[in-house]
Design a protein around this motif. Structure first.
Motif, short mmCIF file in Angstrom:
data_model
loop_
_atom_site.label_atom_id
_atom_site.label_comp_id
_atom_site.label_asym_id
_atom_site.label_seq_id
_atom_site.Cartn_x
_atom_site.Cartn_y
_atom_site.Cartn_z
N GLU B 132 0.82 -1.43 -0.27
CA GLU B 132 0.21 0.09 -0.04
C GLU B 132 0.63 1.27 0.26
O GLU B 132 0.87 2.23 -0.86
CB GLU B 132 -0.68 -0.20 0.94
CG GLU B 132 -1.76 1.24 1.48
CD GLU B 132 -2.83 1.38 2.52
OE1 GLU B 132 -3.06 -0.14 3.26
OE2 GLU B 132 -3.13 2.20 3.32
N THR B 135 2.73 1.34 -4.04
CA THR B 135 1.98 2.57 -4.36
C THR B 135 2.22 3.48 -4.47
O THR B 135 1.59 4.50 -5.08
CB THR B 135 0.17 1.68 -4.49
OG1 THR B 135 0.45 0.10 -3.57
CG2 THR B 135 -0.78 1.78 -5.73
N MET B 136 1.37 3.99 -2.72
CA MET B 136 1.25 5.56 -3.12
C MET B 136 2.26 6.54 -3.25
O MET B 136 2.04 6.97 -3.75
CB MET B 136 0.85 6.10 -1.65
CG MET B 136 -0.27 5.33 -1.08
SD MET B 136 -1.04 6.59 1.21
CE MET B 136 -2.38 6.10 1.37
N CYS B 138 3.98 5.25 -5.85
CA CYS B 138 4.43 5.02 -7.03
C CYS B 138 3.11 6.47 -7.67
O CYS B 138 3.79 7.09 -8.35
CB CYS B 138 4.08 3.66 -7.69
SG CYS B 138 5.12 2.34 -8.12
#
Lengths: 245, 233
Positions: B132, B135-136, B138
Motif C-alpha cells: 500500500e 503504491t502510494m 508510485c
C-alpha cells in the motif's frame, strides 16, 4: 506534427547490482527511444534486465551510468519532490498485482493521485466517476477492491493510472494475473486508450497477445537490446508464420 | 543535442517550483488515516490495548493518591488509620499522601513495556502495508505524506486509547475507594486534582503512542516505491 516526438530516451544505460560480494551487471548499455503515443512492449525472459529497464523508465530506479530522459528531462537531475511530481503527473503505473489500495473504495483509489496533484475534492470525484465509466465500471465506484474481480480491479488500476492525464502509462505484466479473456479485455482497453488519448503505453510482458496491438516490440536478452521490431515488420513476420502453416 | 523542454508540452511557460509540488491536504490525510483505522479496527484495537492498560494503571495510581489526599484533608484519624491499613505509609503528621517509589517504578515499567508493544505492533502494521505504501509512492506521495499518515493514525489511536484508559483507571480507583471508605470519598476529594490526573494520564498516553510509532513510521516513509512492483507477497 509529422515528426514523432520522443517521450522517453534511454542513453547508454548500465545498472549494476551488488549481490553479496559479487557485482551483477543487469543492464549492459541500453539505448532506446520511445515515440509519444506509441504502444511499446518490452519482451524478454526473466532475469534479462527487463524489469530493471522498466523501473528506470518509470523513474523508480536510477542508472549506474548513462542517462534516462523523460520528456527530455534527465531524471537523475530531479530531487525527491520533482520525482514525486513526475510520478504523480507524468506517469501512470499499472501493476501485475493490481495494487489497488485495499482500504479505499474504487473511486477513492482513482481520486487519490488527483488529490496529490492538488485537484480539489469535488472535481476529483467528478473526474474519477467519469474515468471509471470509461473503463466500464460506472456502477461500481463505491465498491471495495475485495468486492471486485481481478479484471475489475485491473480496470480500476487503469482508471487510476489515467487520473492525472499522464504522458506515459507503465504497465508491468498487466495481464500476468488475469485469465485469457480478461487479459484480452485489458489489452484492448489499453490499446484504445493509447489511440484515443495519445498516451504512450510501455508494458513489460511475457504475453504474446500483447504483440498484436504493439506499435513496437523491444526484445531484451542478457542486459542488452536484442532487437526492436516495428509494427510493420511484425505483421510481415506474422504473415510469414501464417503462410507457413 | 541538448534541450530542456518543460515537462508539460501544452504550457510553454517555464514552471515555478511551487507548481510542481505534490500535496496532501490535512483534511484528506485525516480522512485517510481515520478510514485506515476503521477498516483495520481489530488490528488497531490490539495496538491500542496495551496503551489502554498501561494508561489506566497510571491513572488508577494517580487517582488513588487524589482520593487519599482528599481523605487526609478531612483530618479524620479513623480514615487515616484505614488508609495506613490499605498500604499508605503515613506518619501522624503527614498531610499529603504519595505513591511509594516501588509503585512509581511499576508504573514506569508498565509504560515502557507498553511503548515496546506499540513499536512492535506498528512495525508489523508497516510490513503488512508495504504494498500500500509503495503504491502510494508510485502515485506521487512524498515521504512526509506517509510519515504524516502514520503519525495521525497513532495520534488518534493514542488519544482514544489513553482517554479510555484514563477514564477506566479513574473509575476503578473511585469504585474501590467507595467500597473501602464509603461515600465520604466523594465529599472530601478534590475533583480538580482528579481531572488533572486524568488529563496527565491521557497526555502521557498520547505521547507514548506517538513515540512508539516514530521509528516504524520512518521505516515506512523511507521505503522505495520499487517495493510495490515486487510480485512476491
Amino acid at each position: 506534427m509529422a515528426e514523432l516526438r520522443n517521450i522517453v530516451r534511454v542513453s547508454k544505460v548500465t545498472r549494476t547490482f551488488q549481490l553479496g560480494k559479487t557485482e551483477v551487471l543487469a543492464l549492459k548499455g541500453v539505448d532506446l527511444s520511445i515515440a509519444a503515443g506509441h504502444y511499446v512492449s518490452i519482451m524478454g525472459p526473466s532475469g534479462s534486465g527487463k524489469s530493471t529497464l522498466f523501473n528506470m523508465i518509470g523513474g523508480l530506479d536510477k542508472p549506474t551510468s548513462g542517462k534516462v530522459f523523460i520528456d527530455e528531462v534527465d531524471i537523475a537531475q530531479l530531487d525527491a519532490y520533482e520525482l514525486a511530481w513526475l510520478r504523480c503527473r507524468k506517469i501512470g503505473y499499472i501493476f501485475q498485482t493490481f495494487n489497488i489500495i485495499q482500504v479505499m473504495t474504487a473511486l477513492e483509489n482513482v481520486t487519490l493521485p488527483m488529490i496529490f496533484a492538488g485537484v480539489n475534492n469535488d472535481a476529483a470525484v467528478e473526474k474519477g466517476i467519469q474515468l471509471l465509466k470509461l473503463v466500464g465500471l460506472g456502477d461500481r465506484f463505491r465498491h471495495k477492491p475485495s468486492e471486485l474481480s481481478g479484471g475489475q480491479q485491473q480496470r480500476v488500476a487503469v482508471a487510476r493510472a489515467l487520473a492525472n492525464d499522464p504522458a506515459i502509462i507503465l504497465a508491468d505484466e498487466p495481464t500476468g494475473n488475469l485469465d485469457l479473456t480478461t487479459g484480452e479485455e485489458i489489452i484492448s482497453l489499453l490499446k484504445s486508450l493509447s489511440r484515443e488519448r495519445n498516451v504512450t503505453i510501455i508494458s513489460a510482458t511475457h504475453d504474446i497477445k500483447m504483440l498484436n496491438v504493439s506499435d513496437q516490440v523491444v526484445w531484451i536478452r542478457d542486459g542488452r537490446i536484442e532487437r526492436i521490431e516495428d509494427r510493420a515488420e511484425l505483421s510481415i513476420s506474422v504473415g510469414q508464420i501464417d503462410t507457413r502453416t | 543535442m541538448k534541450k530542456n523542454l518543460p515537462l508539460s508540452s501544452s504550457k510553454k511557460t517555464p514552471f515555478k517550483h511551487s507548481e510542481r509540488l505534490v500535496v496532501l491536504p490535512f483534511k484528506k490525510s485525516l480522512e485517510i488515516s481515520w478510514q485506515s483505522i476503521r477498516v483495520r479496527f481489530f488490528r488497531s484495537l490490539i495496538t491500542t490495548m496495551s496503551l489502554v492498560l498501561a494508561v489506566s494503571f497510571l491513572s488508577f495510581v494517580n487517582v488513588n493518591n487524589d482520593i487519599a489526599n482528599g481523605l487526609l484533608s478531612t483530618r479524620d484519624t479513623v480514615l487515616r488509620e484505614t488508609l495506613n491499613r490499605f498500604g499508605y505509609d503515613l506518619g501522624p503528621e503527614d498531610t499529603r499522601a504519595e505513591s511509594s517509589p516501588k509503585m512509581r517504578w511499576i508504573v514506569i515499567l508498565s509504560l515502557l513495556v507498553c511503548v515496546v508493544g506499540i513499536v512492535n505492533a506498528q512495525l508489523m502494521a508497516v510490513t503488512e502495508r508495504f504494498r500500500e505504501i509503495g503504491t502510494m509512492k508510485c502515485l506521487g506521495a512524498l515521504d512526509s505524506f506517509i510519515l504524516r499518515l502514520f503519525l495521525l493514525e497513532a495520534g488518534m489511536q493514542g488519544l482514544v486509547g489513553s482517554a479510555m484508559g484514563a477514564l477506566s483507571g479513574g473509575l476503578f480507583s473511585l469504585l474501590a475507594a467507595v467500597v473501602r471508605f464509603g461515600t465520604v470519598v466523594f465529599t472530601s476529594i478534590s475533583w480538580v486534582e482528579v481531572a488533572g490526573s486524568l488529563l496527565l494520564a491521557t497526555g502521557v498516553g498520547c505521547f507514548l503512542s506517538l513515540l512508539g510509532v516514530l521509528y516504524p513510521a520512518v521505516v515506512a516513509a523511507k521505503m522505495l516505491p520499487i517495493e510495490a512492483m515486487r510480485v512476491e507477497h
